[in-house]
Design a protein around this motif. Sequence first.
Motif, mmCIF file in Angstrom:
data_model
loop_
_atom_site.group_PDB
_atom_site.id
_atom_site.type_symbol
_atom_site.label_atom_id
_atom_site.label_comp_id
_atom_site.label_asym_id
_atom_site.label_seq_id
_atom_site.Cartn_x
_atom_site.Cartn_y
_atom_site.Cartn_z
ATOM 1 N N ILE A 126 0.888 -1.170 0.000
ATOM 2 C CA ILE A 126 0.000 0.000 0.000
ATOM 3 C C ILE A 126 0.923 1.215 0.000
ATOM 4 O O ILE A 126 1.831 1.313 0.818
ATOM 5 C CB ILE A 126 -0.999 -0.028 1.174
ATOM 6 C CG1 ILE A 126 -0.324 -0.369 2.496
ATOM 7 C CG2 ILE A 126 -2.102 -1.047 0.871
ATOM 8 C CD1 ILE A 126 -1.249 -0.224 3.693
ATOM 9 N N ALA A 172 0.250 -1.136 8.816
ATOM 10 C CA ALA A 172 0.120 -1.182 7.351
ATOM 11 C C ALA A 172 0.144 -2.621 6.859
ATOM 12 O O ALA A 172 -0.656 -3.015 6.008
ATOM 13 C CB ALA A 172 1.241 -0.384 6.699
ATOM 14 N N TRP A 203 4.244 0.916 10.247
ATOM 15 C CA TRP A 203 4.543 -0.287 9.456
ATOM 16 C C TRP A 203 3.756 -1.520 9.927
ATOM 17 O O TRP A 203 3.294 -2.327 9.121
ATOM 18 C CB TRP A 203 6.045 -0.588 9.485
ATOM 19 C CG TRP A 203 6.695 -0.173 8.209
ATOM 20 C CD1 TRP A 203 7.507 0.902 8.006
ATOM 21 C CD2 TRP A 203 6.563 -0.829 6.943
ATOM 22 N NE1 TRP A 203 7.886 0.960 6.690
ATOM 23 C CE2 TRP A 203 7.324 -0.082 6.012
ATOM 24 C CE3 TRP A 203 5.890 -1.951 6.500
ATOM 25 C CZ2 TRP A 203 7.429 -0.435 4.674
ATOM 26 C CZ3 TRP A 203 5.970 -2.309 5.168
ATOM 27 C CH2 TRP A 203 6.738 -1.555 4.258
ATOM 28 N N MET A 247 6.276 -6.829 -4.069
ATOM 29 C CA MET A 247 6.859 -5.544 -3.653
ATOM 30 C C MET A 247 8.242 -5.439 -4.257
ATOM 31 O O MET A 247 8.701 -6.386 -4.898
ATOM 32 C CB MET A 247 6.985 -5.488 -2.126
ATOM 33 C CG MET A 247 8.126 -6.335 -1.612
ATOM 34 S SD MET A 247 7.759 -7.290 -0.159
ATOM 35 C CE MET A 247 6.468 -8.336 -0.702
ATOM 36 N N HIS A 270 10.754 -7.716 -6.264
ATOM 37 C CA HIS A 270 11.448 -7.393 -7.513
ATOM 38 C C HIS A 270 12.468 -6.293 -7.257
ATOM 39 O O HIS A 270 12.606 -5.808 -6.130
ATOM 40 C CB HIS A 270 10.445 -7.016 -8.617
ATOM 41 C CG HIS A 270 9.603 -5.832 -8.307
ATOM 42 N ND1 HIS A 270 10.111 -4.559 -8.261
ATOM 43 C CD2 HIS A 270 8.278 -5.717 -8.030
ATOM 44 C CE1 HIS A 270 9.139 -3.710 -7.965
ATOM 45 N NE2 HIS A 270 8.015 -4.385 -7.806
ATOM 46 N N PHE A 316 14.675 -2.573 -8.354
ATOM 47 C CA PHE A 316 14.352 -1.149 -8.522
ATOM 48 C C PHE A 316 14.521 -0.737 -9.967
ATOM 49 O O PHE A 316 15.475 -1.144 -10.628
ATOM 50 C CB PHE A 316 15.320 -0.273 -7.729
ATOM 51 C CG PHE A 316 15.031 -0.203 -6.260
ATOM 52 C CD1 PHE A 316 13.732 -0.292 -5.785
ATOM 53 C CD2 PHE A 316 16.065 -0.014 -5.360
ATOM 54 C CE1 PHE A 316 13.470 -0.213 -4.429
ATOM 55 C CE2 PHE A 316 15.812 0.068 -3.999
ATOM 56 C CZ PHE A 316 14.517 -0.034 -3.539
HETATM 57 N N1 MSP Z 1 3.851 2.244 2.564
HETATM 58 C C1 MSP Z 1 4.955 1.359 2.402
HETATM 59 C C2 MSP Z 1 4.473 -0.034 2.073
HETATM 60 C C3 MSP Z 1 3.588 -0.663 3.090
HETATM 61 S S1 MSP Z 1 3.043 -2.224 2.578
HETATM 62 C C4 MSP Z 1 2.325 -2.910 3.928
HETATM 63 C C5 MSP Z 1 5.839 1.852 1.256
HETATM 64 N N2 MSP Z 1 5.256 2.647 0.371
HETATM 65 S S2 MSP Z 1 5.997 3.263 -0.924
HETATM 66 O O1 MSP Z 1 5.032 4.178 -1.466
HETATM 67 O O2 MSP Z 1 7.269 3.788 -0.581
HETATM 68 O O3 MSP Z 1 6.119 2.102 -1.943
HETATM 69 C C6 MSP Z 1 7.256 1.273 -1.998
HETATM 70 C C7 MSP Z 1 7.062 0.295 -3.132
HETATM 71 O O4 MSP Z 1 6.817 1.023 -4.363
HETATM 72 C C8 MSP Z 1 8.242 -0.584 -3.476
HETATM 73 O O5 MSP Z 1 8.352 -1.705 -2.631
HETATM 74 C C9 MSP Z 1 7.907 -0.954 -4.893
HETATM 75 O O6 MSP Z 1 6.857 -1.890 -4.889
HETATM 76 C C10 MSP Z 1 7.395 0.350 -5.460
HETATM 77 N N3 MSP Z 1 8.475 1.181 -5.971
HETATM 78 C C11 MSP Z 1 8.755 2.450 -5.588
HETATM 79 N N4 MSP Z 1 9.803 2.919 -6.323
HETATM 80 C C12 MSP Z 1 10.221 1.971 -7.175
HETATM 81 C C13 MSP Z 1 11.258 1.888 -8.125
HETATM 82 N N5 MSP Z 1 12.046 2.908 -8.405
HETATM 83 N N6 MSP Z 1 11.409 0.706 -8.778
HETATM 84 C C14 MSP Z 1 10.605 -0.381 -8.505
HETATM 85 N N7 MSP Z 1 9.633 -0.319 -7.609
HETATM 86 C C15 MSP Z 1 9.370 0.839 -6.953
HETATM 87 O O7 MSP Z 1 6.983 1.457 1.200
#
Ligand code: MSP
Length: 469
Positions: free
Chosen positions: A10, A231, A228, A256, A286, A288
Amino acid sequence: MKKYYVTTPIYYVNDAPHIGSTYTTLAADIIARYYREKLGKDNVFFLTGTDEHGQKIAESAKKNNQTPIEFADSIVPKFKEAWKLLNINYDYFIRTTDPRHEKIASDLLQKLHDKGYIYPGTYEGPYCVGCERYYKESELLNNRCPLHPDKDVSYQKERNYFFKLKEVVENEVLPKIKNSDYKILPEIRKNEVLARIEQGVEDISISREGVTWGIPLPWDKNQTCYVWVEALMNYYSATRFLENKEIFWPADLHLMAKDILWFHAVIWEAILIAAEIELPKTIFAHGFFTRDGQKMSKSLGNVITPQELVDKYGVDGSRYLLISAVAFGTDGDISLEAFDQKYNADLANGLGNLVSRVTKLAEKSDFEFEIGNKNHFDKNVAKHIENYRFDEALKLIWQKISDLDKKTNEIEPWKLEGKDLRSFLQESILTIRHIAYNLQSFMPQTAEKILDDFKGPKIKSVEPLFPRI
Ligand code: MSP
């Protein structure tokens, strides 16, 4: 009954969606569409949503002169619009500010407390608001969080409640990972998780005294639940407060990127074990998307938005380029230049050209063709999708496209007539329908359009599916 439950993280509402968050959500959409076709649409549940509590959101709201909920309410539509734009067909969008989620999270916390897994203590250490987590001094780079090198960490000392993570991980989580009671994929990530556990695990603080924007602890209303912990509970809570979704727990797949694997592969499992709830089956992290080697993020100013992509490559063009950009699981640099090239090679000259060539010949021949209504997933395409190798599945499909292209060049059907022409076209049409069927979870509109164009008995020539860039 066979069912499939897939989740995305999320997303924090402090940032609009960019193609990093889109990547995960798209992958989940592809898998959900595949299983809907395989198991029937009622047997699949695809959950995404937003993470709205905690210090980071409260601070972003304040900067915007809004209350946290006003702020979250203003960002949520951006996520929904982006997913709609990309034809991402989730079953439910959960928000952690939904009182139904708050109630279930609160009950779960109480359960952990009642079972003796929670104790009061004090925490002191560097905290990164961007990540919403404490770091150890040894994990910092130049006194800063490795993922947010542009911001200082804050030193916090608080009275809060702790969860007995160490005990649960050592006694329960570690053997379960080793026995593959649940899977952590790719294998290299599993090994990283194991190595980190071997280094020693500490109990984690599960509440915050200084943060008011959160779910109050049921036994001590002066503290809110650490964002966390609450969430993670979304994955479970949605299956409890939505009607007829209980059967979907445990999740089949939590998707994620690697940045948040530890929370999903270790902390979440420990919480579930302590609460005596069944564990999810697979955790897949996966890589970045990077640009010039750096993680794409708003703070670095190097993001590409879904709208930019769709304006340029169309919906299915964007879906294709994103999901085939890197081997699923690894990091990879992306650039619009590379996307342009790939679009022209694979879509305009590849799939698009093949479809227009064959429809033209079929129209000109004026034959009637037999289509039948049988179609199936290629065994290997299915295998790759089920193993989360979306890029490999696409490679196989593109092999079929280029094989038919080659065959067309060799046979030169424009020189044929009568029975020979008919038999070549008949076979090509079935091959293209097979290709389209296999493409449906990746490029749903294109697949539908092709299946419709090649519906028979007569076939008309069509506009190019992917105009050259
Ligand atoms: N809110 C937490 C997640 C809670 S889940 C119980 C969070 N949010 S986030 O908005 O930062 O999203 C992180 C996720 O976004 C990463 O794990 C991935 O799935 C996706 N990504 C964000 N930037 C990314 C890239 N640059 N490349 C690939 N995935 C990316 O963490």
